[in-house]
Write a protein that holds these residues in place. Sequence first.
Motif, PDB file in Angstrom:
ATOM      1  N   GLN A 198      52.200  37.011  37.504  1.00 59.49           N
ATOM      2  CA  GLN A 198      50.816  37.184  37.620  1.00 59.49           C
ATOM      3  C   GLN A 198      50.254  36.148  38.277  1.00 59.49           C
ATOM      4  O   GLN A 198      49.243  36.363  39.232  1.00 59.49           O
ATOM      5  CB  GLN A 198      50.496  37.273  36.026  1.00 59.49           C
ATOM      6  CG  GLN A 198      50.690  38.599  35.460  1.00 59.49           C
ATOM      7  CD  GLN A 198      50.562  38.435  33.790  1.00 59.49           C
ATOM      8  OE1 GLN A 198      50.466  37.360  33.399  1.00 59.49           O
ATOM      9  NE2 GLN A 198      50.112  39.614  33.406  1.00 59.49           N
TER      10      GLN A 198
ATOM     11  N   PRO B 257      46.302  35.947  47.117  1.00 62.13           N
ATOM     12  CA  PRO B 257      45.221  36.261  47.663  1.00 62.13           C
ATOM     13  C   PRO B 257      44.543  35.003  48.294  1.00 62.13           C
ATOM     14  O   PRO B 257      44.123  35.172  49.353  1.00 62.13           O
ATOM     15  CB  PRO B 257      44.279  36.869  46.316  1.00 62.13           C
ATOM     16  CG  PRO B 257      45.059  36.868  45.156  1.00 62.13           C
ATOM     17  CD  PRO B 257      46.475  36.648  45.520  1.00 62.13           C
ATOM     18  N   ALA B 258      44.887  33.842  47.510  1.00 65.34           N
ATOM     19  CA  ALA B 258      44.208  32.680  48.009  1.00 65.34           C
ATOM     20  C   ALA B 258      44.936  32.582  49.581  1.00 65.34           C
ATOM     21  O   ALA B 258      44.456  31.653  50.367  1.00 65.34           O
ATOM     22  CB  ALA B 258      44.524  31.485  47.192  1.00 65.34           C
TER      23      ALA B 258
ATOM     24  N   MET C  73      44.464  30.001  34.940  1.00 69.16           N
ATOM     25  CA  MET C  73      45.489  30.987  34.605  1.00 69.16           C
ATOM     26  C   MET C  73      46.606  30.567  33.483  1.00 69.16           C
ATOM     27  O   MET C  73      47.015  31.160  32.710  1.00 69.16           O
ATOM     28  CB  MET C  73      46.458  31.205  35.825  1.00 69.16           C
ATOM     29  CG  MET C  73      45.700  31.788  37.227  1.00 69.16           C
ATOM     30  SD  MET C  73      45.138  33.361  36.720  1.00 69.16           S
ATOM     31  CE  MET C  73      46.493  34.446  37.384  1.00 69.16           C
TER      32      MET C  73
ATOM     33  N   LYS D  11      47.908  37.472  41.407  1.00 66.85           N
ATOM     34  CA  LYS D  11      46.600  37.641  41.067  1.00 66.85           C
ATOM     35  C   LYS D  11      45.610  36.127  41.637  1.00 66.85           C
ATOM     36  O   LYS D  11      44.592  36.182  41.830  1.00 66.85           O
ATOM     37  CB  LYS D  11      46.193  37.587  39.494  1.00 66.85           C
ATOM     38  CG  LYS D  11      46.827  39.079  39.128  1.00 66.85           C
ATOM     39  CD  LYS D  11      46.312  39.195  37.885  1.00 66.85           C
ATOM     40  CE  LYS D  11      46.904  40.523  37.148  1.00 66.85           C
ATOM     41  NZ  LYS D  11      46.387  41.740  37.831  1.00 66.85           N
ATOM     42  N   LEU D  12      46.554  35.214  41.863  1.00 68.88           N
ATOM     43  CA  LEU D  12      45.783  33.804  42.574  1.00 68.88           C
ATOM     44  C   LEU D  12      46.550  33.379  43.774  1.00 68.88           C
ATOM     45  O   LEU D  12      45.791  33.258  44.811  1.00 68.88           O
ATOM     46  CB  LEU D  12      46.059  32.727  41.428  1.00 68.88           C
ATOM     47  CG  LEU D  12      45.579  31.309  41.974  1.00 68.88           C
ATOM     48  CD1 LEU D  12      43.920  31.553  42.331  1.00 68.88           C
ATOM     49  CD2 LEU D  12      45.354  30.590  40.946  1.00 68.88           C
TER      50      LEU D  12
ATOM     51  N   GLN E  41      41.461  26.429  39.281  1.00 67.37           N
ATOM     52  CA  GLN E  41      42.141  27.889  39.195  1.00 67.37           C
ATOM     53  C   GLN E  41      43.394  27.873  38.548  1.00 67.37           C
ATOM     54  O   GLN E  41      43.741  29.003  37.830  1.00 67.37           O
ATOM     55  CB  GLN E  41      41.943  28.259  40.533  1.00 67.37           C
ATOM     56  CG  GLN E  41      40.785  28.450  40.974  1.00 67.37           C
ATOM     57  CD  GLN E  41      40.582  28.880  42.684  1.00 67.37           C
ATOM     58  OE1 GLN E  41      41.404  28.471  43.409  1.00 67.37           O
ATOM     59  NE2 GLN E  41      39.680  29.724  42.938  1.00 67.37           N
TER      60      GLN E  41
END
Lengths: 268, 296
Positions: free
Chosen positions: B201, B209-210, B192, B205-206, B188
Amino acid sequence: MHWVNMAENQSSVVSAKNLGLTFQTNDGPVNALTGVNLDVRKGDFVSFIGPSGCGKTTFLRVIADLEKATEGQILVNGTTPEDARKNRSYGYVFQAAALYPWRTIEKNIALPLEIMGYSKDEQKKRIDHTLALVNLTGFGKKYPWQLSGGMQQRASIARALAFDADLLLMDEPFGALDEIVRDHLNLQLLELWARTNKTICFVTHSIPEAVYLSTKIVVMSPRPGRVTDIIESTLPKERPLDIRETPEFLAIAHRVREGLKAGHSYDD
Amino acid sequence: MTNTLRTKIWPVLAVLVVIIAAWYAAALLMNRTLAVEEAARKGEVLTTGAMWLKAYSMDKPLLPAPHQIVTEIWNSTATMSITSKRSLVYHAWITLSATLLGFGLGTVLGIALAVGIVHNLAMDKSMMPWVIASQTIPIMAIAPMLIVVLNAIGISGLLPKALISTYLSFFPVVVGMVKGLRSPEIIQLDLMHTYYASRTQLFWKLRFPAAIPFLFASLKVGIAISLIGAIVGELPTGAVAGLGARLLSGSYYGQTIQIWAALFVSSIVAGLLVFIVGGIERLVYRMMGARPEAQA
């Protein structure tokens, strides 16, 4: 000097000269790639085949600027891999779909578009377009867990297609799927390639898959990772699934197998 | 529905019944001697039945019986104005407001530290030992000093108590969030990288939320210890208001029933707080499209 020559060659999408990569590990240096010379032209479908440790994934990762070469030169779209990455000139499809579980399929496809600053309208247009390309229209609002493995991998291909990259790098994208699903996706991938005119670099360890898909097959061998044969396919562009039983297909598959044998890939 | 009854409610009820039975037995054993001695001072001899009644109805028993505690809670909540200084609702609210303020501050501090540790090599190398060391100091020792020091510089009231909650609750948040922000898989992160995503970002975006499941696990621990922190913070203030004050004044005057009632109310409040955090967690998970059976 030859850098200039290579850059002048506009139709060359990936151009490697004497490329080598040595990893420094705790057990000493590991020679992952050595002396790779390769030219991928616009519109090519190039497969990289070989046993594990032959450097096929490493080569793809060098193109993508996920690894740095330690010897030789490589140009991607006429620039260094780093600039090519910064120009967003390729889409990468990994072995696993790597969809974000908290995003719907359409939001997953929107991820690169959000990062690259596409407008909302443009995002929506591209999501609809790429969903149709991978035959997932109507699945945009689903979450990844609601889709089968094959559908998830198609969604990840849609994500790589969503932005304007003419080069598609695929690292064993169908390796984890069963053979029936894989056949189906191979057929769809060829259709997609014909429709979009992309250049595709495709890593696989399946001989039939490599022969079926490619215009050019790069046979690789391990210890040290190197290219042992480059085969230009004589198969027509139009390829139904049963082309795999023709003598022409079998002849190419035979040559791939000979190339693997010459690189001692079948030794114990 | 019947399934929920069978798998969730019955086991809890069964344990509750066992606890109550054991409690009554323990109350009888512990208060019996006290009851007999008291009767002997008055020159009475108790029958077994009278002794039982006595053991379960003393004003200052060693261990109050459950019904005595329930009655005390009822009398000090439902039957009096919530603004009364003897109302447990009033005291619970005082403690709750310090808890929530401290928890909020602790969560923000914890997340901020975790973000720093994940993004800054110097912080990564230097912060964690101090964060862990902070939790090895007994809170009972540091709380009075903190209150006294803050009082000396003119800060009193809600904030000092809240800061003790903060001191306790930032810890699980830091530990959970550092792990959560580092939880994205290499594939992941590589993805990116191929998009040439900026650090901001990558974070929004990663990484963030993770980290959400880790955050909620930490918040559930954090909210419960925030309440403990607020109560501990009330003990050295000289017992003015709050559940901690009720515990303190109860122990000054040997009011065991009052102590137990305050303890019960604090655990009910803690349970409610954890339940509310759990409810928000389920809501957030649903918004994030989690698979129904994967919900915590």
